[in-house]
Motif scaffolding. Sequence first.
Motif, PDB file in Angstrom:
ATOM      1  N   GLY A  79      32.449  33.889  37.657  1.00 47.49           N
ATOM      2  CA  GLY A  79      31.243  34.168  38.427  1.00 47.49           C
ATOM      3  C   GLY A  79      31.504  34.379  39.902  1.00 47.49           C
ATOM      4  N   GLN A  80      32.281  33.469  40.501  1.00 40.43           N
ATOM      5  CA  GLN A  80      32.551  33.620  41.933  1.00 40.43           C
ATOM      6  C   GLN A  80      33.517  34.777  42.209  1.00 40.43           C
ATOM      7  N   GLN A  81      34.386  35.094  41.246  1.00 37.44           N
ATOM      8  CA  GLN A  81      35.286  36.233  41.414  1.00 37.44           C
ATOM      9  C   GLN A  81      34.492  37.534  41.489  1.00 37.44           C
ATOM     10  N   VAL A  82      33.538  37.689  40.578  1.00 37.16           N
ATOM     11  CA  VAL A  82      32.719  38.909  40.563  1.00 37.16           C
ATOM     12  C   VAL A  82      31.859  38.988  41.816  1.00 37.16           C
ATOM     13  N   THR A 100      23.052  46.337  36.034  1.00 32.12           N
ATOM     14  CA  THR A 100      23.660  46.444  34.702  1.00 32.12           C
ATOM     15  C   THR A 100      25.179  46.498  34.805  1.00 32.12           C
ATOM     16  N   GLU A 101      25.682  47.258  35.768  1.00 32.24           N
ATOM     17  CA  GLU A 101      27.133  47.330  35.973  1.00 32.24           C
ATOM     18  C   GLU A 101      27.693  45.961  36.335  1.00 32.24           C
ATOM     19  N   ILE A 102      27.024  45.257  37.244  1.00 29.86           N
ATOM     20  CA  ILE A 102      27.494  43.930  37.665  1.00 29.86           C
ATOM     21  C   ILE A 102      27.547  42.973  36.480  1.00 29.86           C
ATOM     22  N   PHE A 103      26.531  43.004  35.633  1.00 30.44           N
ATOM     23  CA  PHE A 103      26.512  42.113  34.474  1.00 30.44           C
ATOM     24  C   PHE A 103      27.645  42.466  33.503  1.00 30.44           C
ATOM     25  N   ASP A 104      27.879  43.753  33.296  1.00 31.83           N
ATOM     26  CA  ASP A 104      28.954  44.186  32.394  1.00 31.83           C
ATOM     27  C   ASP A 104      30.324  43.793  32.942  1.00 31.83           C
ATOM     28  N   VAL A 105      30.472  43.919  34.255  1.00 28.74           N
ATOM     29  CA  VAL A 105      31.736  43.518  34.886  1.00 28.74           C
ATOM     30  C   VAL A 105      31.939  42.017  34.735  1.00 28.74           C
ATOM     31  N   PHE A 106      30.882  41.243  34.938  1.00 29.16           N
ATOM     32  CA  PHE A 106      30.987  39.788  34.775  1.00 29.16           C
ATOM     33  C   PHE A 106      31.438  39.411  33.366  1.00 29.16           C
ATOM     34  N   ILE A 107      30.850  40.025  32.364  1.00 30.83           N
ATOM     35  CA  ILE A 107      31.224  39.705  30.981  1.00 30.83           C
ATOM     36  C   ILE A 107      32.687  40.047  30.726  1.00 30.83           C
ATOM     37  N   MET A 108      33.141  41.178  31.244  1.00 34.67           N
ATOM     38  CA  MET A 108      34.542  41.554  31.070  1.00 34.67           C
ATOM     39  C   MET A 108      35.472  40.596  31.811  1.00 34.67           C
ATOM     40  N   VAL A 109      35.133  40.253  33.042  1.00 35.33           N
ATOM     41  CA  VAL A 109      35.984  39.347  33.834  1.00 35.33           C
ATOM     42  C   VAL A 109      35.983  37.953  33.212  1.00 35.33           C
ATOM     43  N   PHE A 110      34.842  37.515  32.703  1.00 39.11           N
ATOM     44  CA  PHE A 110      34.791  36.229  32.017  1.00 39.11           C
ATOM     45  C   PHE A 110      35.777  36.195  30.857  1.00 39.11           C
ATOM     46  N   LYS A 111      35.813  37.230  30.051  1.00 35.74           N
ATOM     47  CA  LYS A 111      36.734  37.283  28.910  1.00 35.74           C
ATOM     48  C   LYS A 111      38.184  37.281  29.381  1.00 35.74           C
ATOM     49  N   LEU A 112      38.456  37.988  30.460  1.00 38.16           N
ATOM     50  CA  LEU A 112      39.814  38.021  31.013  1.00 38.16           C
ATOM     51  C   LEU A 112      40.210  36.670  31.594  1.00 38.16           C
ATOM     52  N   TYR A 113      39.274  36.011  32.267  1.00 42.00           N
ATOM     53  CA  TYR A 113      39.563  34.696  32.833  1.00 42.00           C
ATOM     54  C   TYR A 113      39.795  33.666  31.730  1.00 42.00           C
ATOM     55  N   GLN A 114      39.078  33.780  30.641  1.00 42.73           N
ATOM     56  CA  GLN A 114      39.294  32.865  29.518  1.00 42.73           C
ATOM     57  C   GLN A 114      40.716  33.021  28.978  1.00 42.73           C
ATOM     58  N   ILE A 115      41.153  34.261  28.813  1.00 42.20           N
ATOM     59  CA  ILE A 115      42.531  34.504  28.360  1.00 42.20           C
ATOM     60  C   ILE A 115      43.521  33.992  29.392  1.00 42.20           C
ATOM     61  N   ARG A 116      43.226  34.242  30.659  1.00 41.72           N
ATOM     62  CA  ARG A 116      44.117  33.791  31.738  1.00 41.72           C
ATOM     63  C   ARG A 116      44.248  32.275  31.750  1.00 41.72           C
ATOM     64  N   TYR A 117      43.155  31.577  31.450  1.00 41.11           N
ATOM     65  CA  TYR A 117      43.191  30.113  31.391  1.00 41.11           C
ATOM     66  C   TYR A 117      44.230  29.644  30.366  1.00 41.11           C
ATOM     67  N   LYS A 144      45.547  41.293  38.527  1.00 40.17           N
ATOM     68  CA  LYS A 144      45.417  42.621  39.138  1.00 40.17           C
ATOM     69  C   LYS A 144      44.147  43.324  38.687  1.00 40.17           C
ATOM     70  N   ILE A 145      43.862  43.317  37.394  1.00 39.08           N
ATOM     71  CA  ILE A 145      42.677  44.028  36.906  1.00 39.08           C
ATOM     72  C   ILE A 145      41.402  43.332  37.364  1.00 39.08           C
ATOM     73  N   CYS A 146      41.435  42.011  37.514  1.00 37.99           N
ATOM     74  CA  CYS A 146      40.241  41.270  37.945  1.00 37.99           C
ATOM     75  C   CYS A 146      39.974  41.395  39.435  1.00 37.99           C
ATOM     76  N   GLN A 147      40.858  42.095  40.154  1.00 35.81           N
ATOM     77  CA  GLN A 147      40.634  42.389  41.573  1.00 35.81           C
ATOM     78  C   GLN A 147      40.389  43.880  41.812  1.00 35.81           C
ATOM     79  N   ASP A 148      40.301  44.633  40.716  1.00 33.39           N
ATOM     80  CA  ASP A 148      40.204  46.093  40.796  1.00 33.39           C
ATOM     81  C   ASP A 148      38.756  46.542  40.997  1.00 33.39           C
ATOM     82  N   GLN A 149      38.576  47.844  41.046  1.00 33.29           N
ATOM     83  CA  GLN A 149      37.247  48.429  41.175  1.00 33.29           C
ATOM     84  C   GLN A 149      36.475  48.275  39.859  1.00 33.29           C
ATOM     85  N   PRO A 150      35.145  48.174  39.941  1.00 31.02           N
ATOM     86  CA  PRO A 150      34.344  47.974  38.730  1.00 31.02           C
ATOM     87  C   PRO A 150      34.633  48.987  37.622  1.00 31.02           C
TER      88      PRO A 150
END
Length: 274
Positions: A79-82, A100-117, A144-150
């Motif tokens: 959440g704070q990353q997005v 809508t874009e922000i919400f979609d990005v959050f869901i994707m970053v959440f999944k990536l952060y879970q894997i990263r954990y 890298k991808i979690c710091q990229d453009q939406p």
Amino acid sequence: MLIHERNDKIWEPMKSNCSKCSGLCCTALFFSKADGFPKDKVSGQPCINLLNDYRCKIHPQLEKQKMKGCIGYDCFGAGQQVTQVIYQGQTWRDMPNLATEIFDVFIMVFKLYQIRYYLTEAMLLIPAQPLKNSIQSLIKENIKICQDQPGNILSFDLEQYRHRANHILKQVCKLLQQSVHSEGKKVPANFLGGNFKGQDMSGADLSAKLLIAANFEKSLFNGTLFLGADTRDTNFKNADLSEAVFLTQGQVNSAKGNRQTKLPYHLDYPVTWK
């Protein structure tokens, strides 16, 4: 037996900080009242208790009102990353045309952060050191991808990345179980509501197991795998989880425990654990 290397700093980005978010989990996600949320809601719709400052109106009463879904949820810091990094402090209320874009990005970053954990913990497991370089490579790609453009985040091939991460994690689990001599260790087929008080669960693979309302008071979990286990109302009072593996803050939040429960050093005691 010591299983983890200690590294406090590496976990900081994966600790949720709601004060730096914009209520993304309370807005972007689908909620069901049956799962312990205030009421049914569709994704993209703010929770009825979300205030204008993105705080929760009933947060102090979540336990009293039995909001188990809210209590158990953890975004791993997505959440704070997005909010703060990807959108530089701008929120879905500031930019409704991009909501809508922000919400979609959050869901994707959440999944990536879970894997990263999980990859981060795998990197700190002493038995998994032979795989450390491969794990670090996956983590760097994730960061890298979690710091990229939406647009780049949304077009990222998550399933292909998840497949590579799962392949490594399976190898990690095998090395871990070899180190604690627990390969093939039998576990009960059904844990639901069972009484396992005081049992030594060390080395057991509880991945994806339903541990709902099971009693593990005073039990030992040295090298026990919790990947994807359902710990809703699981009793961990006075248990030793300090060397449990792949246990998340969300799983701890969903369970029952007390201040005598020993947790992995990077996890926090829930406020409900009095």
